[in-house]
Design a protein around this motif. Structure first.
Motif, mmCIF file in Angstrom:
data_model
loop_
_atom_site.group_PDB
_atom_site.id
_atom_site.type_symbol
_atom_site.label_atom_id
_atom_site.label_comp_id
_atom_site.label_asym_id
_atom_site.label_seq_id
_atom_site.Cartn_x
_atom_site.Cartn_y
_atom_site.Cartn_z
ATOM 1 N N ALA A 182 60.266 74.177 54.339
ATOM 2 C CA ALA A 182 61.097 74.007 55.496
ATOM 3 C C ALA A 182 60.959 72.544 55.941
ATOM 4 N N PRO A 183 61.533 71.605 55.203
ATOM 5 C CA PRO A 183 61.525 70.137 55.591
ATOM 6 C C PRO A 183 62.317 69.719 56.621
ATOM 7 N N GLN A 184 61.983 68.675 57.643
ATOM 8 C CA GLN A 184 63.076 68.284 58.674
ATOM 9 C C GLN A 184 64.095 67.576 57.727
ATOM 10 N N CYS A 185 65.301 67.504 58.477
ATOM 11 C CA CYS A 185 66.462 66.993 57.815
ATOM 12 C C CYS A 185 66.304 65.536 57.371
ATOM 13 N N PHE A 187 65.740 62.782 55.106
ATOM 14 C CA PHE A 187 65.344 63.041 53.725
ATOM 15 C C PHE A 187 63.914 62.303 53.554
ATOM 16 N N GLN A 188 63.097 63.377 52.876
ATOM 17 C CA GLN A 188 61.777 63.046 52.445
ATOM 18 C C GLN A 188 61.258 61.954 53.468
ATOM 19 N N ILE A 206 66.166 73.679 54.888
ATOM 20 C CA ILE A 206 66.034 72.111 55.700
ATOM 21 C C ILE A 206 66.485 72.370 57.220
ATOM 22 N N GLN A 207 65.528 71.860 57.915
ATOM 23 C CA GLN A 207 65.605 72.149 59.505
ATOM 24 C C GLN A 207 66.553 71.005 60.315
ATOM 25 N N PHE A 208 67.729 71.657 60.087
ATOM 26 C CA PHE A 208 68.953 70.656 60.932
ATOM 27 C C PHE A 208 68.829 71.008 62.208
ATOM 28 N N TYR A 209 67.724 70.837 62.845
ATOM 29 C CA TYR A 209 67.179 71.108 64.501
ATOM 30 C C TYR A 209 65.925 70.285 64.900
ATOM 31 N N ASN A 210 66.117 69.836 66.224
ATOM 32 C CA ASN A 210 64.857 69.292 66.664
ATOM 33 C C ASN A 210 64.655 67.879 65.944
ATOM 34 N N ASN A 211 65.880 67.221 65.614
ATOM 35 C CA ASN A 211 65.810 65.974 65.015
ATOM 36 C C ASN A 211 67.242 65.374 65.579
ATOM 37 N N GLY A 212 67.253 65.340 66.739
ATOM 38 C CA GLY A 212 68.430 64.892 67.315
ATOM 39 C C GLY A 212 68.610 63.358 67.257
ATOM 40 N N GLN A 213 67.507 62.616 67.197
ATOM 41 C CA GLN A 213 67.771 61.078 67.147
ATOM 42 C C GLN A 213 67.764 60.714 65.643
ATOM 43 N N ALA A 214 67.962 61.475 64.584
ATOM 44 C CA ALA A 214 67.820 61.199 63.109
ATOM 45 C C ALA A 214 69.012 61.014 62.531
ATOM 46 N N ASN A 215 70.302 61.414 63.162
ATOM 47 C CA ASN A 215 71.540 61.373 62.718
ATOM 48 C C ASN A 215 71.815 62.200 61.166
ATOM 49 N N CYS A 216 71.000 63.545 61.384
ATOM 50 C CA CYS A 216 71.161 64.171 60.254
ATOM 51 C C CYS A 216 71.512 65.762 60.729
ATOM 52 N N GLU A 217 71.544 65.963 61.968
ATOM 53 C CA GLU A 217 72.147 67.386 62.550
ATOM 54 C C GLU A 217 73.337 67.284 62.526
ATOM 55 N N PHE A 218 74.103 68.643 62.469
ATOM 56 C CA PHE A 218 75.609 69.036 62.609
ATOM 57 C C PHE A 218 76.180 68.456 63.620
ATOM 58 N N GLY A 225 76.737 62.334 59.130
ATOM 59 C CA GLY A 225 75.496 62.363 59.015
ATOM 60 C C GLY A 225 74.927 63.536 58.478
ATOM 61 N N PHE A 226 75.305 64.640 59.160
ATOM 62 C CA PHE A 226 75.090 66.095 58.550
ATOM 63 C C PHE A 226 75.238 65.982 56.900
ATOM 64 N N ARG A 227 76.656 65.755 56.723
ATOM 65 C CA ARG A 227 77.128 65.768 55.170
ATOM 66 C C ARG A 227 76.197 64.840 54.142
ATOM 67 N N ASN A 228 75.980 63.580 54.620
ATOM 68 C CA ASN A 228 74.983 62.803 53.762
ATOM 69 C C ASN A 228 73.632 63.292 53.541
ATOM 70 N N SER A 229 73.099 63.934 54.526
ATOM 71 C CA SER A 229 71.721 64.560 54.685
ATOM 72 C C SER A 229 71.741 65.515 53.703
ATOM 73 N N TRP A 230 72.813 66.713 53.755
ATOM 74 C CA TRP A 230 72.817 67.728 52.684
ATOM 75 C C TRP A 230 72.921 67.490 51.522
ATOM 76 N N ASN A 231 73.802 66.348 51.329
ATOM 77 C CA ASN A 231 74.259 65.944 49.921
ATOM 78 C C ASN A 231 73.198 65.386 48.936
ATOM 79 N N LYS A 232 72.342 64.508 50.063
ATOM 80 C CA LYS A 232 70.923 63.828 49.691
ATOM 81 C C LYS A 232 69.901 64.804 49.153
ATOM 82 N N TRP A 233 69.829 65.767 50.154
ATOM 83 C CA TRP A 233 68.803 66.820 49.698
ATOM 84 C C TRP A 233 69.186 67.593 48.592
ATOM 85 N N SER A 234 70.255 68.285 48.545
ATOM 86 C CA SER A 234 70.808 69.235 47.370
ATOM 87 C C SER A 234 70.935 68.444 46.172
ATOM 88 N N SER A 235 71.013 66.919 46.051
ATOM 89 C CA SER A 235 71.376 66.341 44.947
ATOM 90 C C SER A 235 70.002 65.923 44.272
#
Length: 300
Positions: A182-185, A187-188, A206-218, A225-235
């Motif tokens: 359960a990593p934080q969103c 990436f790495q 992937i924890q897409f929460y409690n990361n409000g400053q990181a531009n990876c939450e939905f 930001g969310f789309r880029n993070s998801w695509n990076k993780w899953s690929s």
């Protein structure tokens, strides 16, 4: 010339293909149980029919010479959790996998791994006390959990060595055991990077929460930001399935809550692909409170 009779067959084939494609991208719901005594029994969570996997949280003390210890926040004392063992069996009989989640909140500094040898010793302990090994002190009795979830939010590295040790034990068993993380969103940008790069993990939620400053939450107004993070993780990570981790209520996290209709209409179309596994929710208590799973289950 094509006969008229062939058209219904073509239509049937098309419908079957669409159905199979739809099912291939269907997901499940994962939740965490054990950190709020108000959430009810583990058996009740599994009897709800909402979840495909439940993480028991947490094995929160380990490493650095500490005696490993579970903390189930009022459900039972660490040495007397045999009732949870029966709940594990009940869940498995319902087809729900049950994992042990290790780590959790690191603010109390109760866990760390000081060396690869320290990690391997923990792997032996987890195998003997929760998975397929033997021990006189199994906290859940003879119940055998299905896997281990790494919810690591602090401490030293060496989690790759732990993953390898658990994989080594599991390889000697005819039963399938799973590794999840359960990593934080971002990436790495987390302590699990070495472990995830082993390629040994089945599931990554992937924890897409409690990361409000990181531009990876939905964000329903700007999904990039969310789309880029998801695509990076899953690929980039070699794992079988990826899950979107979200809070089940506003009160469950500082940031990251997504209203159920936004999830259905906007978030799910972004993530549904062969690598998509479903939604992870923190946690069972808040899900009970809001009915979030019930609102999204038919669409996940």
């Amino acid at each position: 010339m094509r006969s008229i009779a062939s058209y219904p067959l073509t239509l049937i084939f098309l419908l079957i293909s669409l159905t199979l494609f739809s099912k291939s991208n269907a997901g499940g719901i994962v939740t965490y149980w054990g950190q709020d005594s108000r959430e009810g029994r583990l058996t009740d969570a599994c009897n709800s029919g909402l979840y495909s996997i439940v993480n028991i949280a947490f094995l929160s003390t380990f490493g650095g010479g500490r005696q490993p210890e579970i903390n189930l926040a009022g459900h039972c004392n660490p040495g007397s959790c045999q009732g949870v063992g029966q709940g594990i069996k009940n869940c498995q009989n319902k087809g729900v996998k049950v994992f042990l989640s290790i780590g959790g909140d690191h603010s109390t500094n109760t866990y760390t791994l000081t060396s690869d040898d320290d990690a391997r010793k923990l792997g032996d302990y987890i195998w003997d006390n929760f998975l397929g090994g033997q021990s006189a002190s199994r906290p859940f009795g003879d119940a055998i959990l299905d896997g281990v979830d790494f919810d690591i939010e602090g401490g030293e590295l060496h989690y790759a060595a732990l993953a390898r040790k658990l994989h080594e034990h599991a390889s000697s068993s005819s039963r399938k055991f799973y590794l999840a993380a359960a990593p934080q969103c971002p990436f790495q940008n987390n302590i699990l990077s070495g472990a995830l790069n082993t390629g040994l993990f089945d599931y990554v939620w992937i924890q897409f929460y409690n990361n409000g400053q990181a531009n990876c939450e939905f964000n329903s107004n700007n999904q990039n930001g969310f789309r880029n993070s998801w695509n990076k993780w899953s690929s980039s990570i070699n794992a079988a399935k990826f899950f979107v981790g979200l809070p089940a209520a506003h009160a469950a996290a500082t940031t990251g809550y997504v209203p159920s209709q936004d999830l259905i209409n906007q978030l799910l179309p972004i993530v549904k692909s062969p690598k998509y596994g479903g939604i992870m929710l923190w946690n069972r208590y808040f899900d009970n409170l809001t009915g979030y799973s019930s609102k999204i289950k038919n669409n996940v």
